[in-house]
Write a protein that holds these residues in place. Structure first.
Motif, short mmCIF file in Angstrom:
data_model
loop_
_atom_site.label_atom_id
_atom_site.label_comp_id
_atom_site.label_asym_id
_atom_site.label_seq_id
_atom_site.Cartn_x
_atom_site.Cartn_y
_atom_site.Cartn_z
N UNK A 105 0.91 -1.13 -0.02
CA UNK A 105 0.16 -0.08 0.04
C UNK A 105 0.98 1.28 -0.10
N UNK A 106 1.79 1.38 0.75
CA UNK A 106 2.89 2.41 0.84
C UNK A 106 3.53 2.42 -0.67
N UNK A 107 3.95 1.40 -1.20
CA UNK A 107 4.59 1.51 -2.33
C UNK A 107 3.66 2.07 -3.42
N UNK A 108 2.45 1.74 -3.38
CA UNK A 108 1.39 2.24 -4.54
C UNK A 108 1.33 3.71 -4.07
N UNK A 109 1.09 4.17 -2.86
CA UNK A 109 0.99 5.25 -2.42
C UNK A 109 1.86 6.33 -2.90
#
Length: 306
Positions: A105-109
């Motif tokens: 999720x962090x990578x995507x955001x």
């Protein structure tokens, strides 16, 4: 009408460990991404966010699973607190999957800002997701980082057991997760130079795997080109057992203690009647409690018992 009490099952415990670790990594990896890729914050904000992530993760999972949210904690509790060995591998898997989900999720955001400063996904931003010796810049090698991980995780387990041992002066049930978070903040502020204080195999391996799957081809190596991925796994597992052993040898085996009044140790009741020698009597404390047994002893006290 009161809500019916639900049965605690292994599935429920694994879901709680997944959720608790997810929250931990959401804030931990998230703050590193913000500092490294966004240029907002510094070392102190990283230390505080990791500590708060631990606190919130423990609050999330404690009532159901004990909120280990760290395979090293689970291993130490199996060795020294009778936590069932059959649950060690499932807990570790749930923790790692929770860490992976949060890291994804962090990578995507942060896709855009990471691509802007490091389009080739190099060692420059790899540290967002996984640790490196000397934080990727200082002259620390693999074995120096390995030593650091053993020491840092030993400190973590020693203090976690100290503040969750019901026979000791454990904090109130609602303050346990907060104090555990402060322990992580302190470790980050004092022991973060040599290896980035992973002190948690799931915290490092889960996000490292996600970074590898999303473009970081060198995720398994450090800035020196050496295979490094195993250090934040093996080091914390050894350190956790060492720290728990030291707690048992130095403190745990000597508890509970005889609760004799001792001036300067036990607070005096303001309205206590004076004794014959003119001094107010010292009340008996309540720190001596029966040692939790069976599986409950495998859950450091956070809610009812990370």
């Amino acid at each position: 009408m009161s809500e019916p009490v639900k049965q605690r099952t292994l599935a429920a415990e694994l879901a709680a460990e997944f959720a608790g670790t997810f929250i931990l990594i959401l804030f931990g990896v998230g703050v590193v991404a913000q500092v490294v890729a966004g240029g907002l914050g510094d070392h102190d904000s990283i230390a505080w966010a990791w500590g708060l992530g631990v606190t919130l993760g423990v609050y999330t999972a404690a009532r159901i699973s004990g909120a280990h949210i760290n395979p090293a904690v689970t291993l130490a509790l199996a060795v020294f607190r009778d936590f069932p060995w059959r649950k060690v591998a499932p807990y570790a898997l749930a923790q790692t999957l929770g860490a992976m989900a949060a890291a994804a999720l962090v990578r995507w955001n942060y896709t855009e800002v990471i691509a802007a400063i490091d389009p080739d996904h190099t060692i420059a931003t790899q540290g967002i997701f996984s640790t490196l010796p000397g934080n990727g810049a200082l002259p620390v090698g693999t074995w120096g980082a390995f030593r650091d991980q053993i020491i840092g995780t030993a400190i973590l387990l020693f203090l976690v057991l100290a503040v969750t041992d019901l026979r000791n002066t454990a904090p109130g049930v609602n303050l346990g997760p907060f104090v555990i978070g402060l322990i992580v903040v302190a470790i980050g502020m004092a022991w973060g130079t040599n290896a980035g204080y992973a002190i948690n195999p799931a915290r490092d391996f889960g996000p490292r795997l996600v970074s590898y799957l999303t473009g970081y081809g060198g995720a398994w190596r450090d800035q020196n080109g050496d295979f490094y991925w195993w250090v934040p796994i093996v080091g914390p597992l050894i350190g956790a057992v060492v720290g728990a052993l030291l707690y048992e040898l130095l403190v745990g085996r000597r508890l509970p203690v005889e609760d004799e009044p001792e001036a300067g140790r036990t607070p005096i009741e303001p309205d206590a009647a004076p004794t014959g020698d003119g001094h107010a009597p010292l009340p008996r404390t309540t720190v001596e409690q029966d040692r939790p047994t069976s599986e409950a002893r495998g859950r450091p006290r956070a809610a009812d018992t990370p």
